[in-house]
Structures are given as C-alpha cells and as structure tokens.
Design a protein around this motif. Structure first.
Motif, PDB file in Angstrom:
ATOM      1  N   LYS A  45      61.172 -22.164  14.148  1.00 26.92           N
ATOM      2  CA  LYS A  45      61.091 -21.724  12.613  1.00 26.92           C
ATOM      3  C   LYS A  45      59.622 -21.307  11.648  1.00 26.92           C
ATOM      4  CE  LYS A  45      65.663 -22.703  12.476  1.00 26.92           C
ATOM      5  NZ  LYS A  45      66.476 -21.633  12.490  1.00 26.92           N
ATOM      6  N   MET A  46      58.742 -22.788  12.786  1.00 31.31           N
ATOM      7  CA  MET A  46      57.124 -22.482  11.057  1.00 31.31           C
ATOM      8  C   MET A  46      56.257 -21.134  11.602  1.00 31.31           C
ATOM      9  SD  MET A  46      56.982 -26.803  10.382  1.00 31.31           S
ATOM     10  CE  MET A  46      55.771 -26.256   9.462  1.00 31.31           C
ATOM     11  N   ILE A  47      56.803 -20.993  12.875  1.00 31.21           N
ATOM     12  CA  ILE A  47      55.848 -19.833  13.652  1.00 31.21           C
ATOM     13  C   ILE A  47      56.400 -18.279  13.390  1.00 31.21           C
ATOM     14  CG2 ILE A  47      54.609 -18.216  15.862  1.00 31.21           C
ATOM     15  CD1 ILE A  47      53.255 -21.361  15.159  1.00 31.21           C
ATOM     16  N   ASP A  48      55.670 -17.229  13.123  1.00 35.52           N
ATOM     17  CA  ASP A  48      56.471 -15.340  12.427  1.00 35.52           C
ATOM     18  C   ASP A  48      55.983 -15.008  13.640  1.00 35.52           C
ATOM     19  OD1 ASP A  48      57.824 -13.690  11.783  1.00 35.52           O
ATOM     20  OD2 ASP A  48      56.119 -13.523   9.898  1.00 35.52           O
ATOM     21  N   TRP A  49      57.174 -15.710  14.913  1.00 33.05           N
ATOM     22  CA  TRP A  49      56.974 -14.734  16.037  1.00 33.05           C
ATOM     23  C   TRP A  49      57.338 -13.572  16.272  1.00 33.05           C
ATOM     24  CZ3 TRP A  49      56.032 -18.275  19.695  1.00 33.05           C
ATOM     25  CH2 TRP A  49      55.866 -19.614  19.816  1.00 33.05           C
ATOM     26  N   SER A  50      57.313 -13.108  14.965  1.00 34.36           N
ATOM     27  CA  SER A  50      57.594 -11.242  14.760  1.00 34.36           C
ATOM     28  C   SER A  50      56.705 -10.984  14.976  1.00 34.36           C
ATOM     29  CB  SER A  50      59.165 -10.761  14.433  1.00 34.36           C
ATOM     30  OG  SER A  50      58.831 -11.579  12.717  1.00 34.36           O
ATOM     31  N   LYS A  51      56.087 -11.612  14.372  1.00 34.17           N
ATOM     32  CA  LYS A  51      54.679 -11.277  13.460  1.00 34.17           C
ATOM     33  C   LYS A  51      53.764 -10.533  15.042  1.00 34.17           C
ATOM     34  CE  LYS A  51      51.599 -13.657  11.598  1.00 34.17           C
ATOM     35  NZ  LYS A  51      50.713 -14.638  11.001  1.00 34.17           N
ATOM     36  N   TYR A  52      53.799 -11.121  15.714  1.00 36.03           N
ATOM     37  CA  TYR A  52      53.005 -11.286  17.078  1.00 36.03           C
ATOM     38  C   TYR A  52      53.893 -10.282  17.890  1.00 36.03           C
ATOM     39  CZ  TYR A  52      50.181 -14.962  14.856  1.00 36.03           C
ATOM     40  OH  TYR A  52      49.777 -15.999  14.346  1.00 36.03           O
ATOM     41  N   GLY A  53      55.024  -9.586  17.340  1.00 42.40           N
ATOM     42  CA  GLY A  53      55.317  -8.888  18.410  1.00 42.40           C
ATOM     43  C   GLY A  53      56.430  -9.948  19.607  1.00 42.40           C
ATOM     44  N   ILE A  54      56.558 -10.868  19.555  1.00 41.83           N
ATOM     45  CA  ILE A  54      57.381 -11.595  20.262  1.00 41.83           C
ATOM     46  C   ILE A  54      58.961 -12.067  19.794  1.00 41.83           C
ATOM     47  CG2 ILE A  54      57.308 -14.037  21.479  1.00 41.83           C
ATOM     48  CD1 ILE A  54      53.972 -13.748  21.298  1.00 41.83           C
ATOM     49  N   GLU A  55      59.358 -11.900  20.385  1.00 44.45           N
ATOM     50  CA  GLU A  55      60.718 -12.199  20.765  1.00 44.45           C
ATOM     51  C   GLU A  55      61.100 -14.207  21.291  1.00 44.45           C
ATOM     52  OE1 GLU A  55      65.956 -11.503  21.343  1.00 44.45           O
ATOM     53  OE2 GLU A  55      63.488 -10.473  22.686  1.00 44.45           O
ATOM     54  N   LEU A  56      61.535 -15.110  20.414  1.00 42.22           N
ATOM     55  CA  LEU A  56      61.625 -16.558  21.204  1.00 42.22           C
ATOM     56  C   LEU A  56      62.780 -16.147  21.364  1.00 42.22           C
ATOM     57  CD1 LEU A  56      60.363 -19.024  22.255  1.00 42.22           C
ATOM     58  CD2 LEU A  56      61.196 -19.588  19.549  1.00 42.22           C
ATOM     59  N   VAL A  57      63.526 -15.875  22.523  1.00 40.13           N
ATOM     60  CA  VAL A  57      64.846 -16.047  23.779  1.00 40.13           C
ATOM     61  C   VAL A  57      65.340 -17.251  24.052  1.00 40.13           C
ATOM     62  CG1 VAL A  57      64.217 -14.022  24.128  1.00 40.13           C
ATOM     63  CG2 VAL A  57      63.323 -15.485  25.623  1.00 40.13           C
ATOM     64  N   GLY A  58      64.428 -18.330  23.413  1.00 43.40           N
ATOM     65  CA  GLY A  58      65.209 -19.437  23.963  1.00 43.40           C
ATOM     66  C   GLY A  58      64.560 -20.890  24.383  1.00 43.40           C
ATOM     67  N   GLU A  71      65.005 -17.371  34.246  1.00 42.54           N
ATOM     68  CA  GLU A  71      65.823 -16.947  35.497  1.00 42.54           C
ATOM     69  C   GLU A  71      66.701 -16.183  34.758  1.00 42.54           C
ATOM     70  OE1 GLU A  71      68.046 -19.482  38.184  1.00 42.54           O
ATOM     71  OE2 GLU A  71      65.877 -20.199  39.310  1.00 42.54           O
ATOM     72  N   THR A  72      67.473 -16.402  33.620  1.00 42.76           N
ATOM     73  CA  THR A  72      68.608 -15.789  32.433  1.00 42.76           C
ATOM     74  C   THR A  72      67.688 -14.652  31.843  1.00 42.76           C
ATOM     75  OG1 THR A  72      69.575 -17.745  32.376  1.00 42.76           O
ATOM     76  CG2 THR A  72      69.944 -16.168  31.097  1.00 42.76           C
ATOM     77  N   HIS A  73      66.468 -14.686  31.511  1.00 45.22           N
ATOM     78  CA  HIS A  73      65.976 -14.326  30.586  1.00 45.22           C
ATOM     79  C   HIS A  73      64.384 -13.462  30.813  1.00 45.22           C
ATOM     80  CE1 HIS A  73      68.150 -14.986  27.273  1.00 45.22           C
ATOM     81  NE2 HIS A  73      68.194 -16.163  27.626  1.00 45.22           N
ATOM     82  N   SER A  74      63.769 -14.112  31.911  1.00 37.68           N
ATOM     83  CA  SER A  74      62.358 -13.409  33.048  1.00 37.68           C
ATOM     84  C   SER A  74      61.625 -13.540  32.113  1.00 37.68           C
ATOM     85  CB  SER A  74      62.665 -12.489  33.738  1.00 37.68           C
ATOM     86  OG  SER A  74      63.693 -12.095  33.854  1.00 37.68           O
ATOM     87  N   PRO A  75      60.996 -14.092  30.677  1.00 41.19           N
ATOM     88  CA  PRO A  75      60.125 -14.402  29.525  1.00 41.19           C
ATOM     89  C   PRO A  75      58.456 -14.070  30.069  1.00 41.19           C
ATOM     90  CG  PRO A  75      60.078 -16.338  30.408  1.00 41.19           C
ATOM     91  CD  PRO A  75      61.209 -15.766  31.461  1.00 41.19           C
ATOM     92  N   ASP A  76      57.806 -12.998  29.283  1.00 45.04           N
ATOM     93  CA  ASP A  76      56.893 -12.891  29.538  1.00 45.04           C
ATOM     94  C   ASP A  76      55.732 -14.353  29.433  1.00 45.04           C
ATOM     95  OD1 ASP A  76      56.939  -9.487  29.740  1.00 45.04           O
ATOM     96  OD2 ASP A  76      57.327 -10.394  27.732  1.00 45.04           O
ATOM     97  N   ILE A  77      56.778 -14.896  28.030  1.00 46.06           N
ATOM     98  CA  ILE A  77      54.938 -15.705  28.250  1.00 46.06           C
ATOM     99  C   ILE A  77      56.334 -17.982  28.045  1.00 46.06           C
ATOM    100  CG2 ILE A  77      53.887 -17.257  26.045  1.00 46.06           C
ATOM    101  CD1 ILE A  77      53.375 -14.430  25.214  1.00 46.06           C
ATOM    102  N   VAL A  78      55.201 -18.583  28.752  1.00 46.18           N
ATOM    103  CA  VAL A  78      56.668 -19.788  28.395  1.00 46.18           C
ATOM    104  C   VAL A  78      55.240 -21.214  27.599  1.00 46.18           C
ATOM    105  CG1 VAL A  78      56.963 -21.855  29.973  1.00 46.18           C
ATOM    106  CG2 VAL A  78      57.244 -19.083  31.159  1.00 46.18           C
ATOM    107  N   PHE A  79      56.133 -21.466  26.911  1.00 48.02           N
ATOM    108  CA  PHE A  79      55.613 -22.145  26.593  1.00 48.02           C
ATOM    109  C   PHE A  79      56.282 -23.952  26.852  1.00 48.02           C
ATOM    110  CE2 PHE A  79      54.731 -19.230  23.630  1.00 48.02           C
ATOM    111  CZ  PHE A  79      53.024 -19.325  22.775  1.00 48.02           C
TER     112      PHE A  79
END
Length: 495
Positions: free
Chosen positions: A19-32, A45-53
């Motif tokens: 909630k507290m990070i404006d992900w879209s500002k960085y061109g990122i979508e938090l998909v799950g 495996e479902t979303h094939s993300p570019d970044i994992v935290f």
C-alpha cells in the motif's frame, strides 16, 4: 510495464509495502503476494515476474530456497532478499545464488525505493547493452551473409573478404557444404559441429554449412527428416574441405534440388545420388543443362521448349554455318550421352549406324539444320522412353533384391546403379518413379525395419547398429528415434 511479486510471512510487511509504495510511479505492477514458499513458487510460475522481493524466513520453503528454484528456471529474474538475520552465511549464500540486493530488516520505504531505483538503472543498462549487442550481431550477420554469397559466386576472389567477416572463427572451419531449398524454412537445428548461413540469391533460397569437423555425419542425420518435417525440398552439394570449392557445391546443390523437385516435393536429394556423367562437360550453359534435365526426366514438352529457345537464340545471332553446325552437334551428342545412361547401345539409333556428324553435312541451310535438330531430339527422346519402359520394372526389382542382400554393408547409390548397369542419375530417377521413395529413404526404411526385428529379439543396440549397416552407434540411435519415435534401447525394453 515491469511485473513484481512480494513474499513475506509477516502480514504487516506485505500489507505495508503493497500500500505504501507507489509501484506505478516506477513503471512496476505488483501482480501478487505470498506468505509461504510454495505459494511463492506458484505465483512466479503463474505470472513470470521481472522482479522478486522475498523474505528469508517463511514456512514451507525459505526465501533462499525459493530464489534458488526461481533462478534455476529463469536466471534473468531480478531477486531482492531481505531478512532480520544479517549473518555472514545468509549473505554469502544469497550472493552465490545471484541475488541483486540483500536488505536487512526492518525494511523502510526509502530502502525499498532506493533498491527499486537501482534495479531500474540496472535494467536500463542491460537493455542498452543488449540493444548494442543485437545491432552489432545484426550488422555482423549481414556482413557474413554478403561475404558468403560472394564466396559462392566468385570463389577465390571473395575469400579474403569472407575471412575478414568471419574473424577468429575462420581457422576452425574444416569444410563447406551448400544446400539449395525450394522455399525458406525453419532454421536448421544448430549443432556444435557446424554453422549454417541462410542466403537469398534472387529467387534462390540457400543454406551454406560451414563445418567445424571433418565428419559431416551429424548434418546428414539432420537432413534425412528435416525437409519433410518443414515441407521443403532440399538439394545438397558435396562437402568440400577447400572453401574455394564452395561454388562447386552451390552448382551441385542447385542441380540436386531440381531433380529432387521433379521426383517429389519435400524430399532431400544429394548430388551424390544424382551422380556425375564424366562424358558430359561440367561447364555447360543453363540451356544445355535444362535440355539434359528434360531428357533424363522424360519431359517431352520441356525438352522442345528448350530446343526452340536454343534455335531462337541462334537465329538472333549472325553466326557462320560452321559455328551453328558445331552448336547443334553438341546438343545431339549431349542427348546421346544421356541415352547411354540407360546402359543400352545407342549406336543403332535411327536407321543403322547413327552418325550425326556425317548426316548434318548433307544439310545446306539453317532451316534444314534446325528442322533436323528437332527430329533428332525427338528420336532420342522416343528411344529413351521406350528403353525406360522396357527396363524399369526389371532393373528396380533386381536392385531391390541386391539392396536387401547387402543393406548391412556401406551401400551407396553408385554401387547399386553399377550392379544393374545404369548411370546413377538415371537409376535414381527410375528407382523413385517405380518405388515412390528415394533410394536413401528406401534403404533407411529397410534398415530400420530390420533393426526393429533384431531389437524385439533382444539383441544389444550396438550389435543391431552394426548388423543393419551403421558403424556409428550415435548416428543409428538418432535415426532410429526419428523413425520410430523412441530410441532403440526403449524400443527393445518395451518387448
């Protein structure tokens, strides 16, 4: 937009960062998000993300195990690990796995934003480098293609430029083979033993294969089934150790393709199957080669179209009678050489002994010479087709019996053609016409069926390979798998 996922077993961390990070500002979508290791893997495996935290401490599977599994499957994913345990062993293992960053808890918003910024800079740098590499590779590919086409057309003259375009790889090249294709097809499967270069020369589609090994078995293995899988006809020239012989392989490939297309679309025809007639010059014009082709294939309409074009060409030039006579006789004698490929005596063509160089001397006008040429070519074609009809069935039947008795040996088309007393080119066409299969495919099918019988009886694969004529176990195994769908060992075990 980049996709990111977030893994932590603490609800407050997940909820807060979500909630507290404006992900879209960085061109990122938090998909799950996920709170345990197994759910984390499913999410990736479902979303094939570019970044994992991910946190290290999670139930089911810890964060480092999750990262290890992710990077094993997709090493391009950027992984950021955070933990309340800033111990050396954790850090060391994380670095070894290839994580991009290691953050110590408690995690703050500025820490995450700073990490995201570094990730974006890293991705931009990778993108720039990749773009430069692609441009360089595209440019180098164009240079190689142009230099290779020049090598096919010019031979010796183009060799220095070709060497320069290939750079350090040139010393590793042991031989060259040219393939002519009926159409552009899917890429030839790559292999460490060769390097293919695809070319267009006008309407021609070509593949030039540069071999890194003297043994071209792997290429031959690929070509046995590759054409039919891709719906193209292929003609292959011979393999030459000298790069300056590439033009020879190119000419041979074109000839092989032409005969292959006549016999059956979607086949591979080797120049070795067509064979050479030593009594026919190698420096023929395209028109002379076409006349030979139409004679061999029994195409009456095509033959006389070429003869008429030859006559039109001669008439358009102001040639003296001796030159016209010489050119006409050359065509007649080429036709006779093709007729000899049947194994029959051609000296009795026409009425009694056939002496065209004597007969043409009795003609005193161009028109009579041209009319005589047509009649002679028609006579040769009629004789050729008659002999072919009379001999075809018996000759092919005799050949099949010989093949069945000797298929365990190194049995070439040349060997079988000699056994039945025919030129390999003529025999190849005759065999395909009668059996509806090219010689090489017939031989392979025969060997594979016999191999199946031996494997069902429980023989070892290496023994079977020898018994059916393949002295290289690997070659036999790969051919068998393409023919039967499973390798020889699996086939034997199933019985």
């Amino acid at each position: 937009m980049l996709k990111a996922v977030l893994f932590d077993d603490e609800y407050i961390v997940l909820h807060g960062l979500q909630k507290m990070i404006d992900w879209s500002k960085y061109g990122i979508e938090l998909v799950g998000t996920a709170s345990n290791g197994y759910a984390a893997i499913d999410l990736v495996e479902t979303h094939s993300p570019d970044i994992v935290f991910t946190d290290i401490r999670m139930p089911g599977m810890n964060g480092l195990e999750v990262v290890e599994k992710i990077l094993e499957a997709a090493p391009e994913i950027i992984c950021v690990v955070f933990s309340g345990f800033n111990e050396f062993e954790y850090v060391k293992k994380a670095i070894k796995l290839g994580v991009s960053d290691y953050l110590e808890k408690p995690i703050t918003i500025p820490m995450i934003e700073d990490t995201i910024q570094r990730i974006l800079e890293k991705l931009q740098h990778q993108k720039t480098v990749l773009s430069l590499e692609e441009k360089w590779e595209d440019s180098r590919t164009e240079l190689i293609e142009k230099a290779t086409l020049d090598l096919l057309l010019q031979g010796d003259e183009a060799l220095p430029k070709w060497r320069k375009s290939f750079q350090e790889e040139v010393e590793e090249i042991a031989a060259v083979t040219v393939l002519a294709l009926s159409d552009k097809s899917h890429a030839l499967p790559s292999h460490p033993s060769y390097f293919p270069v695809y070319l267009r020369n006008g309407a021609e589609h070509l593949l030039v294969i540069f071999h890194f090994e003297d043994d071209s078995t792997e290429l031959l293995n690929q070509l046995l089934y590759w054409p039919s899988e891709n719906g193209v006809a292929i003609g292959s020239g011979r393999t030459y150790p000298k790069l300056t012989d590439a033009p020879k392989s190119y000419k041979e490939a074109s000839q092989a393709l032409r005969y292959g297309q006549f016999m059956d679309k979607g086949e591979w025809t080797r120049f070795e199957e067509i064979g050479e007639n030593p009594n026919i010059p190698s420096d023929l014009s395209e028109q002379e080669e076409a006349i030979i082709f139409y004679l061999r294939t029994g195409d009456r309409e095509g033959l006389f179209q070429q003869v008429d074009e030859f006559i039109s060409k001669i008439q358009s030039q102001r040639l003296n009678p001796d030159v016209i006579e010489r050119e006409i006789l050359k065509l007649i004698y080429l036709g006779m050489e093709v007729a000899k490929e049947t194994g029959e005596d051609v000296s009795h063509l026409g009425q009694g002994n056939y002496l065209p160089h004597v007969d043409i001397r009795l003609l005193n006008t161009k028109e009579k010479m041209f009319s005589w040429l047509r009649s002679q070519m028609e006579m040769i074609m009629d004789w050729f087709l008659r002999v072919r009809k009379d001999k075809k069935h018996n000759a092919v039947e005799k050949a099949c019996t010989y093949i069945e008795r000797n298929f365990s040996n190194d049995l070439t088309l040349q060997d079988v053609a000699e056994y039945v007393g025919m030129n390999p080119t003529y025999f190849s066409l005759l065999f395909k016409e009668e059996m509806k299969l090219s010689y090489i495919k017939y031989l392979t099918k025969l060997r594979m069926e016999r191999a199946k019988e031996l494997l069902r009886e429980g023989h070892k694969v290496a023994e079977v390979s020898e018994k059916v004529g393949y002295h290289t176990y690997r070659h036999f195994s790969e051919l068998f798998k393409k023919h039967a769908g499973i390798n020889p060992g699996q086939y034997r075990d199933s019985f």
